[in-house]
Design an enzyme around this catalytic site. Structure first.
Site, PDB file in Angstrom:
ATOM      1  N   HIS A 123       4.146 -12.529  -0.070  1.00 35.51           N
ATOM      2  CA  HIS A 123       3.410 -13.124   1.061  1.00 35.51           C
ATOM      3  C   HIS A 123       2.370 -12.195   1.674  1.00 35.51           C
ATOM      4  O   HIS A 123       1.967 -12.398   2.821  1.00 35.51           O
ATOM      5  CB  HIS A 123       4.370 -13.621   2.158  1.00 35.51           C
ATOM      6  CG  HIS A 123       5.413 -14.565   1.641  1.00 35.51           C
ATOM      7  ND1 HIS A 123       5.127 -15.859   1.275  1.00 35.51           N
ATOM      8  CD2 HIS A 123       6.736 -14.380   1.376  1.00 35.51           C
ATOM      9  CE1 HIS A 123       6.223 -16.438   0.815  1.00 35.51           C
ATOM     10  NE2 HIS A 123       7.212 -15.560   0.865  1.00 35.51           N
ATOM     11  N   GLN A 124       1.905 -11.186   0.927  1.00 32.72           N
ATOM     12  CA  GLN A 124       0.822 -10.349   1.458  1.00 32.72           C
ATOM     13  C   GLN A 124      -0.508 -11.025   1.133  1.00 32.72           C
ATOM     14  O   GLN A 124      -0.869 -11.163  -0.037  1.00 32.72           O
ATOM     15  CB  GLN A 124       0.847  -8.941   0.846  1.00 32.72           C
ATOM     16  CG  GLN A 124      -0.224  -8.031   1.451  1.00 32.72           C
ATOM     17  CD  GLN A 124      -0.207  -6.617   0.880  1.00 32.72           C
ATOM     18  OE1 GLN A 124       0.346  -6.374  -0.198  1.00 32.72           O
ATOM     19  NE2 GLN A 124      -0.819  -5.690   1.586  1.00 32.72           N
ATOM     20  N   ASN A 156       4.553  -7.049   4.551  1.00 29.34           N
ATOM     21  CA  ASN A 156       4.600  -7.675   3.233  1.00 29.34           C
ATOM     22  C   ASN A 156       3.847  -6.829   2.212  1.00 29.34           C
ATOM     23  O   ASN A 156       2.800  -6.251   2.535  1.00 29.34           O
ATOM     24  CB  ASN A 156       3.972  -9.068   3.297  1.00 29.34           C
ATOM     25  CG  ASN A 156       4.698  -9.998   4.253  1.00 29.34           C
ATOM     26  OD1 ASN A 156       5.922  -9.960   4.353  1.00 29.34           O
ATOM     27  ND2 ASN A 156       3.957 -10.818   4.974  1.00 29.34           N
ATOM     28  N   HIS A 186      -0.295  -3.529   6.465  1.00 32.97           N
ATOM     29  CA  HIS A 186      -0.285  -3.924   7.877  1.00 32.97           C
ATOM     30  C   HIS A 186       1.123  -4.299   8.306  1.00 32.97           C
ATOM     31  O   HIS A 186       1.848  -4.978   7.591  1.00 32.97           O
ATOM     32  CB  HIS A 186      -1.246  -5.083   8.170  1.00 32.97           C
ATOM     33  CG  HIS A 186      -1.118  -6.251   7.235  1.00 32.97           C
ATOM     34  ND1 HIS A 186      -1.610  -6.230   5.952  1.00 32.97           N
ATOM     35  CD2 HIS A 186      -0.557  -7.474   7.404  1.00 32.97           C
ATOM     36  CE1 HIS A 186      -1.372  -7.385   5.368  1.00 32.97           C
ATOM     37  NE2 HIS A 186      -0.716  -8.163   6.219  1.00 32.97           N
ATOM     38  N   PHE A 187       1.497  -3.821   9.471  1.00 32.69           N
ATOM     39  CA  PHE A 187       2.766  -4.187  10.104  1.00 32.69           C
ATOM     40  C   PHE A 187       2.484  -5.265  11.140  1.00 32.69           C
ATOM     41  O   PHE A 187       1.622  -5.093  11.993  1.00 32.69           O
ATOM     42  CB  PHE A 187       3.397  -2.971  10.793  1.00 32.69           C
ATOM     43  CG  PHE A 187       3.982  -1.972   9.830  1.00 32.69           C
ATOM     44  CD1 PHE A 187       3.168  -1.050   9.195  1.00 32.69           C
ATOM     45  CD2 PHE A 187       5.330  -1.969   9.554  1.00 32.69           C
ATOM     46  CE1 PHE A 187       3.687  -0.133   8.296  1.00 32.69           C
ATOM     47  CE2 PHE A 187       5.866  -1.056   8.656  1.00 32.69           C
ATOM     48  CZ  PHE A 187       5.042  -0.142   8.027  1.00 32.69           C
TER      49      PHE A 187
END
Ligand code: AMP
Length: 138
Positions: free
Chosen positions: A92-93, A86, A99-100
């Site tokens: 929505h981060q 995101n 980050h995955f």
């Protein structure tokens, strides 16, 4: 080091369940997993969004992501999964450090739920848009 919770994990200021580490990449279990094995893979470089990441960090992430996916599959026994990344609060981060998510999708329904409000691509608008993107990528 980014001034985020993930920066604090990287510096060792707060604990995590570490899964992987090399010079440029770190991976650990998500504290609120959507399914067993939900893992986060992050660059050590403190970029907030993927577009801000250096080619070197991007390459390092790309090299190890499939390997970490294979480990998650092997350990959970779940062959299907989503990889989610995101960018921005509106997308929505929640943590402003790239980050995955690797999120196993077991058959009994746990894992990522996705809304996918697809529309038809207009051919003329699509051709123009693709041309603009090719130019932007030169
Ligand atoms: P996102 O919405 O893509 O920014 O996801 C942030 C993720 O970070 C969420 O899935 C959280 O559960 C996870 N998270 C937040 N704090 C921690 C932490 N201290 N350790 C592990 N995962 C965390």
């Amino acid at each position: 080091m980014s001034d985020t919770i993930f920066g604090k994990i990287l510096s060792g200021a707060i604990p995590c369940h570490k899964v992987y580490e090399d010079e440029q990449v770190f991976a650990f279990l998500d504290i609120s997993p959507l399914s067993t094995g939900h893992t986060l893979v992050i660059p050590k470089e403190p970029a907030q969004t993927l577009d801000a990441l250096s080619d070197e960090s991007a390459a390092a992430l790309g090299r190890v992501l499939p390997r970490i996916c294979r480990a998650v599959i092997a350990v959970t026994g779940v062959r299907e999964y989503n990889v989610l990344e995101n960018n921005g609060a509106g997308a929505h981060q929640a943590v402003a450090h790239v980050h995955f998510h690797i999120i196993p999708k077991p058959s009994h329904g746990e894992g990522l739920g996705i809304g996918w409000p697809a529309r038809a691509l207009d051919q003329k608008a699509g051709a123009e848009l693709a041309a603009k993107l090719r130019t932007a990528l030169r």
